[in-house]
Design an enzyme around this catalytic site. Structure first.
Site, PDB file in Angstrom:
ATOM      1  N   HIS A  34      30.279  47.654  46.930  1.00  0.00           N
ATOM      2  CA  HIS A  34      30.044  46.922  48.191  1.00  0.00           C
ATOM      3  C   HIS A  34      31.183  45.917  48.251  1.00  0.00           C
ATOM      4  CE1 HIS A  34      27.304  44.949  51.270  1.00  0.00           C
ATOM      5  NE2 HIS A  34      28.287  44.065  51.125  1.00  0.00           N
ATOM      6  N   HIS A  84      33.643  43.122  48.097  1.00  0.00           N
ATOM      7  CA  HIS A  84      33.497  41.726  47.678  1.00  0.00           C
ATOM      8  C   HIS A  84      34.864  41.152  47.377  1.00  0.00           C
ATOM      9  CE1 HIS A  84      32.994  44.389  44.194  1.00  0.00           C
ATOM     10  NE2 HIS A  84      33.599  43.471  43.463  1.00  0.00           N
TER      11      HIS A  84
HETATM   12  P1  AMP Z   1      34.313  44.091  40.470  1.00  0.00           P
HETATM   13  O1  AMP Z   1      34.444  44.424  39.004  1.00  0.00           O
HETATM   14  O2  AMP Z   1      35.571  43.632  41.098  1.00  0.00           O
HETATM   15  O3  AMP Z   1      33.634  45.215  41.221  1.00  0.00           O
HETATM   16  O4  AMP Z   1      33.352  42.816  40.523  1.00  0.00           O
HETATM   17  C1  AMP Z   1      31.977  42.896  40.402  1.00  0.00           C
HETATM   18  C2  AMP Z   1      31.529  41.545  39.946  1.00  0.00           C
HETATM   19  O5  AMP Z   1      30.145  41.428  40.172  1.00  0.00           O
HETATM   20  C3  AMP Z   1      31.753  41.252  38.458  1.00  0.00           C
HETATM   21  O6  AMP Z   1      32.599  40.125  38.318  1.00  0.00           O
HETATM   22  C4  AMP Z   1      30.338  40.991  37.931  1.00  0.00           C
HETATM   23  O7  AMP Z   1      30.297  39.971  36.959  1.00  0.00           O
HETATM   24  C5  AMP Z   1      29.617  40.597  39.194  1.00  0.00           C
HETATM   25  N1  AMP Z   1      28.173  40.818  39.194  1.00  0.00           N
HETATM   26  C6  AMP Z   1      27.509  41.940  38.843  1.00  0.00           C
HETATM   27  N2  AMP Z   1      26.184  41.779  39.014  1.00  0.00           N
HETATM   28  C7  AMP Z   1      26.012  40.531  39.510  1.00  0.00           C
HETATM   29  C8  AMP Z   1      24.881  39.762  39.915  1.00  0.00           C
HETATM   30  N3  AMP Z   1      23.634  40.257  39.832  1.00  0.00           N
HETATM   31  N4  AMP Z   1      25.078  38.502  40.370  1.00  0.00           N
HETATM   32  C9  AMP Z   1      26.310  38.001  40.443  1.00  0.00           C
HETATM   33  N5  AMP Z   1      27.423  38.663  40.091  1.00  0.00           N
HETATM   34  C10 AMP Z   1      27.286  39.921  39.625  1.00  0.00           C
END
Ligand code: AMP
Length: 119
Positions: A102, A104
């Site tokens: 998603h 971000h």
């Molecule tokens: P990416 O690796 O760029 O897809 O980033 C995904 C991010 O989401 C990582 O930095 C994770 O630490 C973060 N993440 C995963 N699950 C959660 C959650 N439940 N709440 C907050 N951050 C999350």
């Protein structure tokens, strides 16, 4: 890639799992990353079903695209990150290491962040 409505950020948007919220409006939700890579590490996600940046730019309305980017700006301003600086990055796809499909943006700040790639 088809959008998976059960991805973790979709569940956060539906309030099915909690987040540590920083900011929310009709276009976006911002919350602290659960595994911070810097003293300040915030994720900003658009309200809608978009797997990554290209999908968002292809499918989102102009209003949502603008509102989402303004929401990112509001977070940066509210946390007063402009003075010392910040990094804005979005991992898109496998080679970039995207783990949640998603769109971000990561806002990273609070210390000297070093080089961009391969640390
Ligand atoms: P990416 O690796 O760029 O897809 O980033 C995904 C991010 O989401 C990582 O930095 C994770 O630490 C973060 N993440 C995963 N699950 C959660 C959650 N439940 N709440 C907050 N951050 C999350």
């Amino acid at each position: 890639m088809a959008y998976d409505r059960n991805n973790i950020f979709a569940k956060i948007l539906r309030s099915e799992i909690p987040c540590n919220k920083v900011y929310e409006d009709q276009y976006a939700l911002a919350f602290y990353d659960i595994s911070p890579a810097a003293p300040v590490h915030i994720l900003v996600i658009p309200k809608g079903e978009f797997t990554a940046f290209s999908d968002f730019m292809a499918k989102a309305s102009s209003e949502l695209i603008l509102g989402f980017h303004k929401a990112i700006t509001k977070v940066i301003q509210e946390l007063k990150l402009e003075t010392s600086g910040y990094r804005l990055v979005s991992n898109c796809g496998e080679d970039a290491g995207q783990t949640v499909a998603h769109l971000h943006f990561h806002i990273l700040a609070g210390e000297s962040l070093g080089g961009l790639v391969g640390q």
